[in-house]
Scaffold this motif. Structure first.
Motif, PDB file in Angstrom:
ATOM      1  N   GLY A 271      96.064  30.965  96.839  1.00 48.01           N
ATOM      2  CA  GLY A 271      95.070  30.030  97.376  1.00 48.01           C
ATOM      3  C   GLY A 271      94.856  30.289  98.856  1.00 48.01           C
ATOM      4  N   GLY A 272      94.493  29.227  99.578  1.00 48.80           N
ATOM      5  CA  GLY A 272      94.229  29.371 101.015  1.00 48.80           C
ATOM      6  C   GLY A 272      95.393  30.018 101.734  1.00 48.80           C
ATOM      7  N   LEU A 273      96.602  29.556 101.489  1.00 57.18           N
ATOM      8  CA  LEU A 273      97.773  30.119 102.172  1.00 57.18           C
ATOM      9  C   LEU A 273      98.145  31.490 101.610  1.00 57.18           C
TER      10      LEU A 273
ATOM     11  N   ASP B 259      99.705  34.126  90.389  1.00 52.22           N
ATOM     12  CA  ASP B 259      98.930  32.873  90.379  1.00 52.22           C
ATOM     13  C   ASP B 259      98.560  32.590  88.921  1.00 52.22           C
TER      14      ASP B 259
ATOM     15  N   ARG C 141      89.423  29.525 101.432  1.00 50.20           N
ATOM     16  CA  ARG C 141      89.201  28.235 102.079  1.00 50.20           C
ATOM     17  C   ARG C 141      87.755  27.778 101.990  1.00 50.20           C
TER      18      ARG C 141
ATOM     19  N   ALA D 260     109.689  26.724 105.196  1.00 51.63           N
ATOM     20  CA  ALA D 260     108.879  27.114 106.362  1.00 51.63           C
ATOM     21  C   ALA D 260     107.813  26.045 106.541  1.00 51.63           C
TER      22      ALA D 260
ATOM     23  N   PHE E 246     104.188  29.708  97.823  1.00 49.42           N
ATOM     24  CA  PHE E 246     103.158  28.876  98.460  1.00 49.42           C
ATOM     25  C   PHE E 246     102.719  27.734  97.540  1.00 49.42           C
TER      26      PHE E 246
ATOM     27  N   LEU F 225     103.776  22.330  98.949  1.00 49.16           N
ATOM     28  CA  LEU F 225     104.196  20.931  98.909  1.00 49.16           C
ATOM     29  C   LEU F 225     103.741  20.290  97.602  1.00 49.16           C
ATOM     30  N   PHE F 226     103.505  21.151  96.578  1.00 46.45           N
ATOM     31  CA  PHE F 226     103.097  20.605  95.282  1.00 46.45           C
ATOM     32  C   PHE F 226     104.214  19.709  94.734  1.00 46.45           C
TER      33      PHE F 226
ATOM     34  N   LYS G 124      91.594  34.660  91.401  1.00 42.85           N
ATOM     35  CA  LYS G 124      92.244  34.628  92.717  1.00 42.85           C
ATOM     36  C   LYS G 124      93.115  35.871  92.911  1.00 42.85           C
TER      37      LYS G 124
ATOM     38  N   THR H  96     104.502  25.189 108.866  1.00 41.36           N
ATOM     39  CA  THR H  96     103.428  25.612 109.794  1.00 41.36           C
ATOM     40  C   THR H  96     103.943  26.675 110.785  1.00 41.36           C
TER      41      THR H  96
ATOM     42  N   HIS I 255      94.993  22.221 101.371  1.00 40.72           N
ATOM     43  CA  HIS I 255      95.561  21.434 100.272  1.00 40.72           C
ATOM     44  C   HIS I 255      96.411  20.271 100.804  1.00 40.72           C
ATOM     45  N   SER I 256      96.927  20.407 102.027  1.00 44.92           N
ATOM     46  CA  SER I 256      97.692  19.300 102.617  1.00 44.92           C
ATOM     47  C   SER I 256      96.790  18.089 102.875  1.00 44.92           C
TER      48      SER I 256
ATOM     49  N   VAL J 297     107.331  27.032 100.678  1.00 52.20           N
ATOM     50  CA  VAL J 297     106.267  26.625 101.605  1.00 52.20           C
ATOM     51  C   VAL J 297     105.399  25.507 101.028  1.00 52.20           C
TER      52      VAL J 297
ATOM     53  N   HIS K  48      97.073  16.165  99.744  1.00 50.79           N
ATOM     54  CA  HIS K  48      98.315  15.369  99.644  1.00 50.79           C
ATOM     55  C   HIS K  48      98.197  14.112 100.506  1.00 50.79           C
TER      56      HIS K  48
HETATM   57  P1  NAD Z   1      95.220  25.919  97.456  1.00 52.52           P
HETATM   58  O1  NAD Z   1      94.818  24.785  96.593  1.00 52.52           O
HETATM   59  O2  NAD Z   1      94.210  26.622  98.276  1.00 52.52           O
HETATM   60  O3  NAD Z   1      95.952  27.044  96.588  1.00 52.52           O
HETATM   61  C1  NAD Z   1      96.927  26.778  95.641  1.00 52.52           C
HETATM   62  C2  NAD Z   1      97.041  28.009  94.740  1.00 52.52           C
HETATM   63  O4  NAD Z   1      98.189  27.860  93.915  1.00 52.52           O
HETATM   64  C3  NAD Z   1      95.848  28.187  93.810  1.00 52.52           C
HETATM   65  O5  NAD Z   1      95.422  29.532  93.838  1.00 52.52           O
HETATM   66  C4  NAD Z   1      96.411  27.811  92.440  1.00 52.52           C
HETATM   67  O6  NAD Z   1      95.784  28.522  91.384  1.00 52.52           O
HETATM   68  C5  NAD Z   1      97.859  28.205  92.596  1.00 52.52           C
HETATM   69  N1  NAD Z   1      98.776  27.463  91.721  1.00 52.52           N
HETATM   70  C6  NAD Z   1      98.820  26.131  91.490  1.00 52.52           C
HETATM   71  N2  NAD Z   1      99.822  25.837  90.634  1.00 52.52           N
HETATM   72  C7  NAD Z   1     100.425  27.005  90.347  1.00 52.52           C
HETATM   73  C8  NAD Z   1     101.533  27.363  89.517  1.00 52.52           C
HETATM   74  N3  NAD Z   1     102.205  26.443  88.824  1.00 52.52           N
HETATM   75  N4  NAD Z   1     101.875  28.674  89.439  1.00 52.52           N
HETATM   76  C9  NAD Z   1     101.196  29.613  90.130  1.00 52.52           C
HETATM   77  N5  NAD Z   1     100.137  29.326  90.917  1.00 52.52           N
HETATM   78  C10 NAD Z   1      99.771  28.047  91.023  1.00 52.52           C
HETATM   79  O7  NAD Z   1      96.394  25.345  98.396  1.00 52.52           O
HETATM   80  P2  NAD Z   1      96.831  25.840  99.852  1.00 52.52           P
HETATM   81  O8  NAD Z   1      95.948  25.218 100.875  1.00 52.52           O
HETATM   82  O9  NAD Z   1      97.046  27.302  99.805  1.00 52.52           O
HETATM   83  O10 NAD Z   1      98.243  25.089  99.988  1.00 52.52           O
HETATM   84  C11 NAD Z   1      99.311  25.400  99.104  1.00 52.52           C
HETATM   85  C12 NAD Z   1     100.423  24.387  99.287  1.00 52.52           C
HETATM   86  O11 NAD Z   1     101.032  24.589 100.566  1.00 52.52           O
HETATM   87  C13 NAD Z   1      99.968  22.926  99.272  1.00 52.52           C
HETATM   88  O12 NAD Z   1     100.966  22.130  98.652  1.00 52.52           O
HETATM   89  C14 NAD Z   1      99.887  22.604 100.744  1.00 52.52           C
HETATM   90  O13 NAD Z   1      99.990  21.214 101.017  1.00 52.52           O
HETATM   91  C15 NAD Z   1     101.081  23.347 101.255  1.00 52.52           C
HETATM   92  N6  NAD Z   1     101.088  23.631 102.677  1.00 52.52           N
HETATM   93  C16 NAD Z   1     102.299  23.753 103.263  1.00 52.52           C
HETATM   94  C17 NAD Z   1     102.378  24.028 104.605  1.00 52.52           C
HETATM   95  C18 NAD Z   1     103.695  24.199 105.261  1.00 52.52           C
HETATM   96  O14 NAD Z   1     103.708  24.304 106.491  1.00 52.52           O
HETATM   97  N7  NAD Z   1     104.803  24.248 104.556  1.00 52.52           N
HETATM   98  C19 NAD Z   1     101.198  24.190 105.370  1.00 52.52           C
HETATM   99  C20 NAD Z   1      99.986  24.081 104.712  1.00 52.52           C
HETATM  100  C21 NAD Z   1      99.923  23.815 103.371  1.00 52.52           C
END
Ligand code: NAD
Ligand code: ZN
Length: 358
Positions: free
Chosen positions: A192-194, A214, A353, A305, A258, A283-284, A219, A307, A47-48, A281, A51
């Motif tokens: 999601g992925g994380l 979620d 993923r 946190a 996440f 970055l929404f 999911k 990475t 998801h990053s 974690v 962004h």
């Molecule tokens: P993803 O799109 O795979 O998953 C996001 C999940 O969040 C989905 O299952 C979605 O249904 C759920 N979601 C969205 N809005 C929601 C809400 N309001 N309430 C509950 N659930 C909700 O994304 P991802 O790849 O898992 O990444 C998640 C976030 O983490 C992104 O913003 C990404 O950029 C960020 N990220 C941060 C780091 C870090 O080091 N801090 C590293 C990687 C990704």
């Protein structure tokens, strides 16, 4: 047999915010010194990456942090979850030879700041992350700047391994932080992925009772399969109350968010028990008003946190090899369909993923 240098490298590149990624051919990649040319097997779509494609982050109150103000220069080739095989090394091979299956550690730092010196390049003061500030793995070959950013897969499936470089690595860092002072009820927001890696890692390294939250029941069904003890569809006004009820009225000892939008972070704080621990974690983005006295009175911890470090990535490769964690890879796209992959992620069509396979 002598390996021939590829004459061109094909990459899908971001040329500017929200512009369709463009396929571009670059000539004659030739690794120098410690550089290694990796033939890409698969690259996770994080998801990053979205962004980065959208050009930045929502800071709340109508403001936006541009990635170009953080040092990103377009055009850039995204992709920081990259596995493949060593194709060519520069003069310093670092002990790697052609054909070895590797995972790329993408969170490169400057090498000299306090974080880098402590082995935490992911927390560098002047980050040079691959697939963000330098070209990444939406490509058939990737030039890795130094052999120290490679880790051997030794039998781990290269496609599954991609998740270990970011989604699992970030979840590992976050779950360790969450468990540090509050091990009992752990709420994981986002599946999601994380989040799906977070559920598995929490199951593997803590004794916590895991509640995963979620917006999407499909999911959550996967989260249950991967070890979540409870799940809850969020998004309604009474989300915090329902989580409180699930924890028998006690609240969460730790919350790992996440998603980290205003709504989820607010729920996270509202459900936090005394001494609780909130790890942000996602970055929404957005912003939040917090009543200050609750922080000392409840003695809660709020932390971020970002990475993870190289050593943790190597530990995760071992956990994956032993089958303790199993990355969920649900879709595959050729390089030519990188735009579709990102659009599908944006429209919530990806379980776990997706990977790009050049
Ligand atoms: P993803 O799109 O795979 O998953 C996001 C999940 O969040 C989905 O299952 C979605 O249904 C759920 N979601 C969205 N809005 C929601 C809400 N309001 N309430 C509950 N659930 C909700 O994304 P991802 O790849 O898992 O990444 C998640 C976030 O983490 C992104 O913003 C990404 O950029 C960020 N990220 C941060 C780091 C870090 O080091 N801090 C590293 C990687 C990704
Ligand atoms: Zn990522």
């Amino acid at each position: 047999m002598k390996i021939q240098r590829p004459t061109t490298v094909k990459s899908a590149r971001i040329t500017g915010p929200n512009q369709p990624l463009e396929l571009e051919d670059a000539d004659n990649p030739s690794p120098q010194g410690p550089q290694v040319l990796v033939k890409v097997a698969a690259t996770g779509v994080c998801h990053s990456d979205l962004h980065l494609w959208e050009g930045g982050y929502d800071l709340g109150d109508g403001t936006f942090m541009k990635v170009t103000d953080r040092g990103v220069k377009y055009p850039v080739t995204p992709g920081h979850e990259v596995s493949g095989e060593v194709y060519l090394t520069g003069e310093e091979s670092g002990g790697y030879s052609a054909g070895e299956k590797v995972l790329v550690y993408p969170w490169a730092g400057c090498g000299s700041c306090p974080a880098c010196r402590a082995g935490n390049e992911n927390l560098c003061d002047a980050p040079r992350s691959l697939g963000v500030f330098q070209n990444g793995g939406y490509s058939d070959y990737m030039m890795v700047p130094h052999h120290k950013y490679l880790a051997r897969l030794d039998g781990v499936d290269p496609e599954a391994a991609t998740s270990l470089a970011c989604s699992a690595l970030t979840a590992y860092t976050a779950i360790k932080k969450a468990n540090a002072n509050s091990p009992e009820n752990m709420v994981i927001i986002g599946a999601g992925g994380l989040g799906l890696m977070g559920v598995q890692i929490a199951g593997a390294i803590t004794d916590a009772t895991i509640l995963c939250v979620d917006l999407d029941e499909k999911k959550l069904e996967m989260a249950r399969k991967l070890g979540a003890h409870h799940t809850l569809v969020s998004g309604s006004e009474d989300t915090a109350d329902r989580i409180m009820a699930t924890t028998g009225g006690l609240g969460a000892d730790s919350v790992v968010d996440f998603v980290n939008v205003t709504a989820t972070a607010k729920v996270g704080i509202d459900i936090l028990r005394k001494r609780g621990n909130l790890v942000l974690v996602g970055l929404f983005g957005g912003s939040l008003n917090i009543s200050l006295v609750t922080i000392p009175l409840k003695s809660i911890t709020i932390q971020g946190a970002y990475t993870g470090n190289y050593d943790d990535m190597v530990e995760l490769i071992d956990l994956a090899r032993r089958g303790v964690i199993k990355p969920v890879i649900s879709k595959r796209y050729p390089l030519e369909e990188a735009n579709t992959a990102l659009e599908d992620l944006r429209h919530h069509k990806i379980m776990g993923r997706a990977v790009i396979k050049p």
